[in-house]
Design an enzyme around this catalytic site. Sequence first.
Site, PDB file in Angstrom:
ATOM      1  N   GLY A  46      42.215  47.473  40.961  1.00 32.42           N
ATOM      2  CA  GLY A  46      42.280  46.920  39.618  1.00 32.42           C
ATOM      3  C   GLY A  46      43.718  46.820  39.144  1.00 32.42           C
ATOM      4  O   GLY A  46      44.570  47.615  39.556  1.00 32.42           O
ATOM      5  N   GLN A  51      50.569  46.016  33.230  1.00 38.35           N
ATOM      6  CA  GLN A  51      51.270  46.687  34.333  1.00 38.35           C
ATOM      7  C   GLN A  51      52.328  45.802  34.983  1.00 38.35           C
ATOM      8  O   GLN A  51      53.180  46.300  35.714  1.00 38.35           O
ATOM      9  CB  GLN A  51      50.259  47.127  35.409  1.00 38.35           C
ATOM     10  CG  GLN A  51      49.325  48.223  34.942  1.00 38.35           C
ATOM     11  CD  GLN A  51      48.315  48.557  36.013  1.00 38.35           C
ATOM     12  OE1 GLN A  51      47.266  47.947  36.097  1.00 38.35           O
ATOM     13  NE2 GLN A  51      48.637  49.512  36.871  1.00 38.35           N
ATOM     14  N   CYS A  92      46.351  55.063  39.929  1.00 34.78           N
ATOM     15  CA  CYS A  92      46.863  53.902  39.204  1.00 34.78           C
ATOM     16  C   CYS A  92      48.066  53.347  39.959  1.00 34.78           C
ATOM     17  O   CYS A  92      48.921  54.121  40.403  1.00 34.78           O
ATOM     18  CB  CYS A  92      47.293  54.321  37.798  1.00 34.78           C
ATOM     19  SG  CYS A  92      47.901  52.963  36.790  1.00 34.78           S
ATOM     20  N   LEU A  93      48.123  52.027  40.080  1.00 33.89           N
ATOM     21  CA  LEU A  93      49.264  51.411  40.772  1.00 33.89           C
ATOM     22  C   LEU A  93      50.576  51.683  40.029  1.00 33.89           C
ATOM     23  O   LEU A  93      51.641  51.599  40.631  1.00 33.89           O
ATOM     24  CB  LEU A  93      49.045  49.902  40.930  1.00 33.89           C
ATOM     25  CG  LEU A  93      47.966  49.519  41.958  1.00 33.89           C
ATOM     26  CD1 LEU A  93      47.672  48.032  41.901  1.00 33.89           C
ATOM     27  CD2 LEU A  93      48.400  49.932  43.362  1.00 33.89           C
ATOM     28  N   HIS A 134      39.337  51.957  32.744  1.00 33.10           N
ATOM     29  CA  HIS A 134      40.730  52.289  33.081  1.00 33.10           C
ATOM     30  C   HIS A 134      41.647  51.094  32.777  1.00 33.10           C
ATOM     31  O   HIS A 134      42.714  51.253  32.167  1.00 33.10           O
ATOM     32  CB  HIS A 134      40.794  52.683  34.562  1.00 33.10           C
ATOM     33  CG  HIS A 134      42.164  52.926  35.108  1.00 33.10           C
ATOM     34  ND1 HIS A 134      42.588  54.162  35.553  1.00 33.10           N
ATOM     35  CD2 HIS A 134      43.221  52.088  35.294  1.00 33.10           C
ATOM     36  CE1 HIS A 134      43.841  54.060  35.979  1.00 33.10           C
ATOM     37  NE2 HIS A 134      44.247  52.814  35.835  1.00 33.10           N
ATOM     38  N   GLU A 135      41.218  49.897  33.212  1.00 33.49           N
ATOM     39  CA  GLU A 135      42.060  48.709  33.009  1.00 33.49           C
ATOM     40  C   GLU A 135      42.103  48.299  31.535  1.00 33.49           C
ATOM     41  O   GLU A 135      43.148  47.853  31.041  1.00 33.49           O
ATOM     42  CB  GLU A 135      41.565  47.547  33.884  1.00 33.49           C
ATOM     43  CG  GLU A 135      41.529  47.822  35.389  1.00 33.49           C
ATOM     44  CD  GLU A 135      42.820  48.366  35.953  1.00 33.49           C
ATOM     45  OE1 GLU A 135      43.892  48.108  35.383  1.00 33.49           O
ATOM     46  OE2 GLU A 135      42.762  49.077  36.983  1.00 33.49           O
ATOM     47  N   HIS A 138      44.741  50.163  29.777  1.00 30.50           N
ATOM     48  CA  HIS A 138      46.094  49.600  29.966  1.00 30.50           C
ATOM     49  C   HIS A 138      46.398  48.564  28.883  1.00 30.50           C
ATOM     50  O   HIS A 138      47.515  48.513  28.355  1.00 30.50           O
ATOM     51  CB  HIS A 138      46.223  48.933  31.340  1.00 30.50           C
ATOM     52  CG  HIS A 138      46.539  49.870  32.460  1.00 30.50           C
ATOM     53  ND1 HIS A 138      47.664  50.665  32.477  1.00 30.50           N
ATOM     54  CD2 HIS A 138      45.891  50.130  33.624  1.00 30.50           C
ATOM     55  CE1 HIS A 138      47.682  51.374  33.600  1.00 30.50           C
ATOM     56  NE2 HIS A 138      46.617  51.076  34.309  1.00 30.50           N
TER      57      HIS A 138
HETATM   58  C1  QAP Z   1      42.292  51.942  38.757  1.00 27.72           C
HETATM   59  O1  QAP Z   1      43.752  51.842  40.573  1.00 27.72           O
HETATM   60  C2  QAP Z   1      41.222  52.890  39.235  1.00 27.72           C
HETATM   61  O2  QAP Z   1      48.340  56.207  43.862  1.00 27.72           O
HETATM   62  C3  QAP Z   1      42.842  51.064  39.850  1.00 27.72           C
HETATM   63  O3  QAP Z   1      49.680  55.360  46.024  1.00 27.72           O
HETATM   64  C4  QAP Z   1      41.499  53.870  40.165  1.00 27.72           C
HETATM   65  O4  QAP Z   1      43.949  50.345  42.205  1.00 27.72           O
HETATM   66  C5  QAP Z   1      39.989  52.803  38.737  1.00 27.72           C
HETATM   67  C6  QAP Z   1      46.781  52.935  44.250  1.00 27.72           C
HETATM   68  C7  QAP Z   1      40.508  54.729  40.607  1.00 27.72           C
HETATM   69  C8  QAP Z   1      38.998  53.640  39.171  1.00 27.72           C
HETATM   70  C9  QAP Z   1      39.256  54.602  40.103  1.00 27.72           C
HETATM   71  C10 QAP Z   1      47.082  54.173  43.749  1.00 27.72           C
HETATM   72  C11 QAP Z   1      47.465  52.495  45.366  1.00 27.72           C
HETATM   73  C12 QAP Z   1      45.778  52.070  43.618  1.00 27.72           C
HETATM   74  C13 QAP Z   1      48.041  54.971  44.353  1.00 27.72           C
HETATM   75  C14 QAP Z   1      44.264  51.422  41.760  1.00 27.72           C
HETATM   76  C15 QAP Z   1      48.733  54.524  45.473  1.00 27.72           C
HETATM   77  C16 QAP Z   1      48.429  53.285  45.987  1.00 27.72           C
HETATM   78  C17 QAP Z   1      45.205  52.338  42.422  1.00 27.72           C
HETATM   79 CO    CO Z   2      46.096  51.765  36.181  1.00 24.19          CO
END
Ligand code: QAP
Ligand code: CO
Length: 179
Positions: A46, A51, A92-93, A134-135, A138
């Site tokens: 996401g 972001q 989170c990215l 979550h999004e 943001h």
């Molecule tokens: C939000 O998060 C989310 O730490 C989206 O090193 C996350 O795409 C919603 C990511 C979990 C629900 C559950 C995170 C990539 C990606 C990192 C992401 C990383 C590389 C996170």
């Molecule tokens: Co995020």
Amino acid sequence: MSLLNILRYPDPRLHKVAKPVTVFDARLKQFVADMAETMYEAPGIGLAASQVDVHEQIIVIDISDTRSDLRVFINPEILWVSDEKQIYDEGCLSVPGVYDGVERPARIKARALDADGKPFEVDADGLLAVCVQHEMDHLKGKVFVEYLSPLKRNRIKAKMLKEERELKREKQREQVAVR
Ligand code: QAP
Ligand code: CO
């Protein structure tokens, strides 16, 4: 198509509140495509426009294993949340390498517009419900680490700032190498 630069926590621009999209044109579609490309390349499930420092209410999500089920949410609204909660280990990215449990409503009903401006509704549970919430946070300027204790949040902030300093130094070294 182009990759967009993802802001890293604790960048203050992550706390700006996004405005609704009013114009549904080719430029919006191109931006949505760039957001999707950026999310897939990361890779993530996401990404919110906030972001990538665009403060408009735009989200892309793909929770499929095949990375072939892109969902676009423009001007999203939560219509209903369940009393039942779930705790999910979120990441989170904008906060790479950090994962921690966040409690949120387990099921939601949301309404949004697609990239053509056409409204749709979605009933979500499990990972999709977590991801939409979550999004949407943001877009309100909220990052998931703000749900954690001040102690954890301060540790995360310090870790991110240390990494940022190291990244900057690496870039400087690269610059010297090509000169
Ligand atoms: C939000 O998060 C989310 O730490 C989206 O090193 C996350 O795409 C919603 C990511 C979990 C629900 C559950 C995170 C990539 C990606 C990192 C992401 C990383 C590389 C996170
Ligand atoms: Co995020």
